[in-house]
Motif scaffolding. Structure first.
Motif, PDB file in Angstrom:
ATOM      1  N   LEU A  97       0.822  -1.209   0.000  1.00  0.00           N
ATOM      2  CA  LEU A  97       0.000   0.000   0.000  1.00  0.00           C
ATOM      3  C   LEU A  97       0.860   1.265   0.000  1.00  0.00           C
ATOM      4  CD1 LEU A  97      -2.903  -0.782   2.509  1.00  0.00           C
ATOM      5  CD2 LEU A  97      -2.887  -0.990   0.024  1.00  0.00           C
ATOM      6  N   PRO A  98       0.490   2.256  -0.803  1.00  0.00           N
ATOM      7  CA  PRO A  98       1.193   3.538  -0.774  1.00  0.00           C
ATOM      8  C   PRO A  98       0.652   4.412   0.352  1.00  0.00           C
ATOM      9  CG  PRO A  98      -0.537   3.640  -2.399  1.00  0.00           C
ATOM     10  CD  PRO A  98      -0.589   2.239  -1.815  1.00  0.00           C
ATOM     11  N   GLU A  99       1.444   5.372   0.784  1.00  0.00           N
ATOM     12  CA  GLU A  99       0.939   6.325   1.761  1.00  0.00           C
ATOM     13  C   GLU A  99       0.271   7.474   1.020  1.00  0.00           C
ATOM     14  OE1 GLU A  99      -0.674   7.137   4.276  1.00  0.00           O
ATOM     15  OE2 GLU A  99       0.877   6.510   5.678  1.00  0.00           O
ATOM     16  N   SER A 100      -0.811   7.974   1.578  1.00  0.00           N
ATOM     17  CA  SER A 100      -1.504   9.113   0.970  1.00  0.00           C
ATOM     18  C   SER A 100      -2.331   9.799   2.036  1.00  0.00           C
ATOM     19  CB  SER A 100      -2.404   8.648  -0.175  1.00  0.00           C
ATOM     20  OG  SER A 100      -3.539   7.965   0.328  1.00  0.00           O
ATOM     21  N   ARG A 101      -2.623  11.039   1.808  1.00  0.00           N
ATOM     22  CA  ARG A 101      -3.525  11.778   2.684  1.00  0.00           C
ATOM     23  C   ARG A 101      -4.117  12.920   1.879  1.00  0.00           C
ATOM     24  NH1 ARG A 101      -0.416  13.721   7.687  1.00  0.00           N
ATOM     25  NH2 ARG A 101       0.750  11.811   7.353  1.00  0.00           N
ATOM     26  N   SER A 102      -5.189  13.476   2.374  1.00  0.00           N
ATOM     27  CA  SER A 102      -5.864  14.560   1.670  1.00  0.00           C
ATOM     28  C   SER A 102      -5.024  15.833   1.738  1.00  0.00           C
ATOM     29  CB  SER A 102      -7.239  14.819   2.297  1.00  0.00           C
ATOM     30  OG  SER A 102      -7.823  15.969   1.747  1.00  0.00           O
ATOM     31  N   GLY A 103      -5.104  16.618   0.667  1.00  0.00           N
ATOM     32  CA  GLY A 103      -4.403  17.890   0.651  1.00  0.00           C
ATOM     33  C   GLY A 103      -5.062  18.942   1.514  1.00  0.00           C
ATOM     34  N   HIS A 104      -6.307  18.728   1.899  1.00  0.00           N
ATOM     35  CA  HIS A 104      -7.015  19.692   2.758  1.00  0.00           C
ATOM     36  C   HIS A 104      -7.808  18.941   3.822  1.00  0.00           C
ATOM     37  CE1 HIS A 104     -10.542  18.708   0.284  1.00  0.00           C
ATOM     38  NE2 HIS A 104      -9.793  18.981  -0.766  1.00  0.00           N
ATOM     39  N   ALA A 105      -7.070  18.258   4.690  1.00  0.00           N
ATOM     40  CA  ALA A 105      -7.710  17.446   5.723  1.00  0.00           C
ATOM     41  C   ALA A 105      -8.446  18.330   6.728  1.00  0.00           C
ATOM     42  CB  ALA A 105      -6.659  16.611   6.448  1.00  0.00           C
ATOM     43  N   SER A 106      -9.623  17.879   7.108  1.00  0.00           N
ATOM     44  CA  SER A 106     -10.418  18.616   8.094  1.00  0.00           C
ATOM     45  C   SER A 106     -10.181  18.044   9.480  1.00  0.00           C
ATOM     46  CB  SER A 106     -11.904  18.519   7.741  1.00  0.00           C
ATOM     47  OG  SER A 106     -12.295  17.169   7.645  1.00  0.00           O
ATOM     48  N   ARG A 107     -10.356  18.869  10.497  1.00  0.00           N
ATOM     49  CA  ARG A 107     -10.117  18.443  11.870  1.00  0.00           C
ATOM     50  C   ARG A 107     -11.282  17.600  12.376  1.00  0.00           C
ATOM     51  NH1 ARG A 107      -7.872  23.347  15.429  1.00  0.00           N
ATOM     52  NH2 ARG A 107      -7.392  21.540  16.745  1.00  0.00           N
ATOM     53  N   LEU A 108     -10.982  16.776  13.369  1.00  0.00           N
ATOM     54  CA  LEU A 108     -12.015  15.913  13.933  1.00  0.00           C
ATOM     55  C   LEU A 108     -12.969  16.725  14.811  1.00  0.00           C
ATOM     56  CD1 LEU A 108      -9.945  12.790  15.029  1.00  0.00           C
ATOM     57  CD2 LEU A 108     -11.296  13.081  12.948  1.00  0.00           C
ATOM     58  N   ASP A 109     -14.253  16.385  14.714  1.00  0.00           N
ATOM     59  CA  ASP A 109     -15.279  17.015  15.548  1.00  0.00           C
ATOM     60  C   ASP A 109     -15.571  16.060  16.705  1.00  0.00           C
ATOM     61  OD1 ASP A 109     -17.429  18.276  16.671  1.00  0.00           O
ATOM     62  OD2 ASP A 109     -18.795  17.934  14.984  1.00  0.00           O
ATOM     63  N   LEU A 110     -14.733  16.119  17.736  1.00  0.00           N
ATOM     64  CA  LEU A 110     -14.852  15.165  18.840  1.00  0.00           C
ATOM     65  C   LEU A 110     -16.132  15.372  19.641  1.00  0.00           C
ATOM     66  CD1 LEU A 110     -11.154  15.052  20.117  1.00  0.00           C
ATOM     67  CD2 LEU A 110     -12.347  13.464  18.588  1.00  0.00           C
ATOM     68  N   THR A 111     -16.572  16.620  19.767  1.00  0.00           N
ATOM     69  CA  THR A 111     -17.840  16.876  20.469  1.00  0.00           C
ATOM     70  C   THR A 111     -18.994  16.223  19.722  1.00  0.00           C
ATOM     71  OG1 THR A 111     -16.996  18.979  21.299  1.00  0.00           O
ATOM     72  CG2 THR A 111     -19.382  18.652  21.358  1.00  0.00           C
ATOM     73  N   GLY A 112     -18.986  16.362  18.403  1.00  0.00           N
ATOM     74  CA  GLY A 112     -20.030  15.731  17.600  1.00  0.00           C
ATOM     75  C   GLY A 112     -20.013  14.222  17.729  1.00  0.00           C
ATOM     76  N   VAL A 113     -18.810  13.627  17.745  1.00  0.00           N
ATOM     77  CA  VAL A 113     -18.689  12.175  17.904  1.00  0.00           C
ATOM     78  C   VAL A 113     -19.274  11.740  19.247  1.00  0.00           C
ATOM     79  CG1 VAL A 113     -17.055  10.268  18.194  1.00  0.00           C
ATOM     80  CG2 VAL A 113     -16.687  11.963  16.410  1.00  0.00           C
ATOM     81  N   CYS A 114     -18.950  12.462  20.306  1.00  0.00           N
ATOM     82  CA  CYS A 114     -19.464  12.107  21.637  1.00  0.00           C
ATOM     83  C   CYS A 114     -20.988  12.207  21.690  1.00  0.00           C
ATOM     84  CB  CYS A 114     -18.837  13.009  22.696  1.00  0.00           C
ATOM     85  SG  CYS A 114     -17.075  12.705  22.969  1.00  0.00           S
ATOM     86  N   LEU A 115     -21.548  13.267  21.099  1.00  0.00           N
ATOM     87  CA  LEU A 115     -23.009  13.426  21.103  1.00  0.00           C
ATOM     88  C   LEU A 115     -23.686  12.309  20.312  1.00  0.00           C
ATOM     89  CD1 LEU A 115     -23.356  17.299  20.612  1.00  0.00           C
ATOM     90  CD2 LEU A 115     -23.979  15.983  22.650  1.00  0.00           C
ATOM     91  N   ALA A 116     -23.152  11.992  19.128  1.00  0.00           N
ATOM     92  CA  ALA A 116     -23.748  10.927  18.312  1.00  0.00           C
ATOM     93  C   ALA A 116     -23.627   9.580  19.000  1.00  0.00           C
ATOM     94  CB  ALA A 116     -23.083  10.896  16.934  1.00  0.00           C
ATOM     95  N   SER A 117     -22.484   9.322  19.626  1.00  0.00           N
ATOM     96  CA  SER A 117     -22.274   8.047  20.321  1.00  0.00           C
ATOM     97  C   SER A 117     -23.245   7.903  21.492  1.00  0.00           C
ATOM     98  CB  SER A 117     -20.836   7.950  20.834  1.00  0.00           C
ATOM     99  OG  SER A 117     -19.913   8.078  19.782  1.00  0.00           O
ATOM    100  N   ALA A 118     -23.358   8.956  22.296  1.00  0.00           N
ATOM    101  CA  ALA A 118     -24.236   8.896  23.462  1.00  0.00           C
ATOM    102  C   ALA A 118     -25.691   8.735  23.053  1.00  0.00           C
ATOM    103  CB  ALA A 118     -24.062  10.165  24.307  1.00  0.00           C
ATOM    104  N   ALA A 119     -26.105   9.468  22.027  1.00  0.00           N
ATOM    105  CA  ALA A 119     -27.496   9.373  21.574  1.00  0.00           C
ATOM    106  C   ALA A 119     -27.811   7.975  21.061  1.00  0.00           C
ATOM    107  CB  ALA A 119     -27.756  10.417  20.483  1.00  0.00           C
ATOM    108  N   SER A 120     -26.896   7.380  20.301  1.00  0.00           N
ATOM    109  CA  SER A 120     -27.118   6.033  19.760  1.00  0.00           C
ATOM    110  C   SER A 120     -27.178   5.001  20.878  1.00  0.00           C
ATOM    111  CB  SER A 120     -26.000   5.680  18.776  1.00  0.00           C
ATOM    112  OG  SER A 120     -25.952   6.592  17.702  1.00  0.00           O
ATOM    113  N   PHE A 121     -26.258   5.105  21.845  1.00  0.00           N
ATOM    114  CA  PHE A 121     -26.233   4.142  22.951  1.00  0.00           C
ATOM    115  C   PHE A 121     -27.488   4.256  23.810  1.00  0.00           C
ATOM    116  CE2 PHE A 121     -25.030   2.826  27.265  1.00  0.00           C
ATOM    117  CZ  PHE A 121     -24.568   1.540  26.993  1.00  0.00           C
ATOM    118  N   LEU A 122     -27.933   5.482  24.077  1.00  0.00           N
ATOM    119  CA  LEU A 122     -29.130   5.670  24.896  1.00  0.00           C
ATOM    120  C   LEU A 122     -30.384   5.132  24.222  1.00  0.00           C
ATOM    121  CD1 LEU A 122     -28.526   9.266  26.322  1.00  0.00           C
ATOM    122  CD2 LEU A 122     -28.497   7.108  27.597  1.00  0.00           C
TER     123      LEU A 122
END
Length: 485
Positions: free
Chosen positions: A201-226
């Motif tokens: 496999l070659p290495e690659s990454r996006s030229g304009h990577a966006s930052r992670l939305d950790l708050t959004g991940v936590c909200l979606a995870s909690a809502a799904s689990f509940l």
């Protein structure tokens, strides 16, 4: 299962990557591990329950923990590759998935096994988007269709072979491992995939990577689990008040998640979801259709395997073979639809036709059980199960292309990830809702045949609801913007 991922700008080279075909087979090995592990516990669940003990809700969690974790993980899986490199994240995902499989195989309690299944889902969500993103970068446009075309037969083979493989491994009791071998078999496959990834496999990454939305991940995870947790555990606990409060809190958290995503977009940030997608009737209708359809599909597959073993007394291998007509019907249906180009020619009408065929197959299964009773044989169920599988494939063949028809290019990554996450959430709901109905009726003293018939009729109603929701979709995908899966 079906997966999708958006890929960033090409970052490997303008020329085709010379090791692209060996690299493709490394990616396919990881796909097979994920696809097989998504369904393999359906057959092994009674043996696992008999060995580890626990309540029947443990059987539901074997599937729900995996799909729920993957649903949440897929919201950020692709972005991890953009930020840190796709090969690096693919290697980390394969290594984590393989290690989690070892933990599953060594689990000494239901809690450890369920936790390890959740780890499998999280690492699978890290692994799968990187592979698909790399394919888009390694192959020139003229070879792209051939590369993705390999996925169809591999998915079909996994669908057909997964239950039979699980049944054989449990019955064979290799080295005295019993059901544990369904997870331990991932070790040699995972190690080969790791070695291949480092080599090809070659290495690659996006030229304009966006930052992670950790708050959004936590909200979606909690809502799904509940939402999922009380649906699975409520029956064991006789539905105390907190289970309903939890489901209500889930709705509130999903609403808060939506507001957070919109606010982050307005502030110029990088939310998990492009909120403008939900103003598109086709996309929103596709999410509703997909959620209901995949809930019915996964729920039916689970209870059918349980009925064969617990209700009819089949051993795991016979149960896997008895469910084969459903998978074969799906395989032949996909092949026929693709050969005739019906997904493009017929469009949304194929979804409606497939839902009607699937509902007819489910009704035929219920009627067969009603007529044959406890003496039903696999051969008697074969025609109805075959029709059910064929109808399922007719729904899925054009579904993703049509749902994504109105998505703009800059929205495609978020749309792909959201749609695939909803598909996985539907799988978790299938294990929770259909499983709860099935086990609840048995605990109330209903006969197996009556319980199975009622469960199938409820599943048929869900397919009918998906049929109705599909009217929100456009008549067909625009060829230039469809995204096949």
């Amino acid at each position: 299962m079906t997966h999708s991922a958006g890929a960033g700008p090409q970052a490997v080279t303008a020329a085709p990557y010379r090791l692209r075909w060996p690299a493709l087979f490394v990616i396919l090995a990881a796909e097979v591990m994920d696809l097989v592990d998504a369904v393999i516990t359906n057959i092994a669940a009674p043996s696992i329950h008999a060995d580890l003990g626990g309540s029947t809700s443990m059987i539901q969690w074997l599937g729900a923990a995996y799909t729920l974790a993957m649903a949440v993980g897929l919201l950020t899986g692709g972005r991890l590759g953009d930020l840190y490199g796709r090969r690096r994240m693919f290697v980390a995902g394969v290594a984590g998935f393989t290690a989690a499989s070892l933990l599953c195989g060594l689990a000494a309690s239901p809690e450890l096994l369920i936790g390890s299944r959740a780890l499998q889902g999280l690492f699978g969500a890290m692994m799968i988007p990187q592979g698909l993103g790399l394919i888009k970068e390694m192959f020139p446009p003229k070879e792209m269709a051939a590369a993705f075309g390999v996925f169809g037969p591999v998915m079909a083979l996994s669908l057909v072979g997964g239950p039979v493989l699980a049944g054989w491994l449990v019955d064979a009791d290799l080295f005295g491992t019993g059901w544990r071998m369904i997870f331990l078999i991932n070790l040699p496959v995972g190690l080969l995939a790791l070695a291949g990834a480092v080599r090809f496999l070659p290495e690659s990454r996006s030229g304009h990577a966006s930052r992670l939305d950790l708050t959004g991940v936590c909200l979606a995870s909690a809502a799904s689990f509940l939402l999922i947790y009380p649906l699975v555990q409520g029956r064991d606990l006789d539905w105390p008040a907190w289970t309903f409060a939890s489901m209500a809190a889930s709705v509130a958290l999903f609403a808060l998640f939506a507001r957070h995503q919109a606010a982050k977009r307005r502030a110029g940030g990088d939310p998990l979801l492009v909120t403008g997608l939900f103003r598109k009737r086709a996309f929103t209708g596709g999410l509703v259709t997909g959620l209901v359809f995949f809930t019915a599909l996964v729920g039916f597959s689970m209870v059918l395997s349980l009925y064969f073993q617990i209700g009819l007394g089949y051993d795991p291998l016979k149960a896997g073979l008895a469910s084969l007509p459903n998978a074969v019907g799906s395989l032949i249906g996909f092949a026929a639809v693709n050969a005739a180009g019906l997904a493009q020619k017929v469009g949304r009408k194929l979804i409606h036709l497939g839902a009607a065929v699937m509902a007819a197959g489910l009704a035929g299964t219920a009627l067969t059980l009603n007529l044959a009773g406890a003496d039903v044989t696999p051969w008697q169920l074969t025609p109805a199960l075959f029709v059910t599988g064929a109808g399922m494939s007719m729904v899925m063949a054009p579904f993703f292309d049509i749902v994504l028809a109105g998505v703009e290019p800059h929205e495609s990554g978020s749309a792909n990830g959201t749609l695939t996450a909803v598909q996985q959430l539907g799988g978790a709901l299938g294990s929770a809702v259909i499983g709860t109905l099935f086990f609840g009726m048995l605990e109330d003293g209903r006969a197996f045949s009556e319980t199975m018939q009622t469960t199938i009729w409820v599943t048929t109603g869900m397919v009918a609801a998906a049929f109705a929701a599909a009217f929100l979709l456009p008549l067909r995908a625009r060829p230039q913007e469809g995204a096949g899966h």
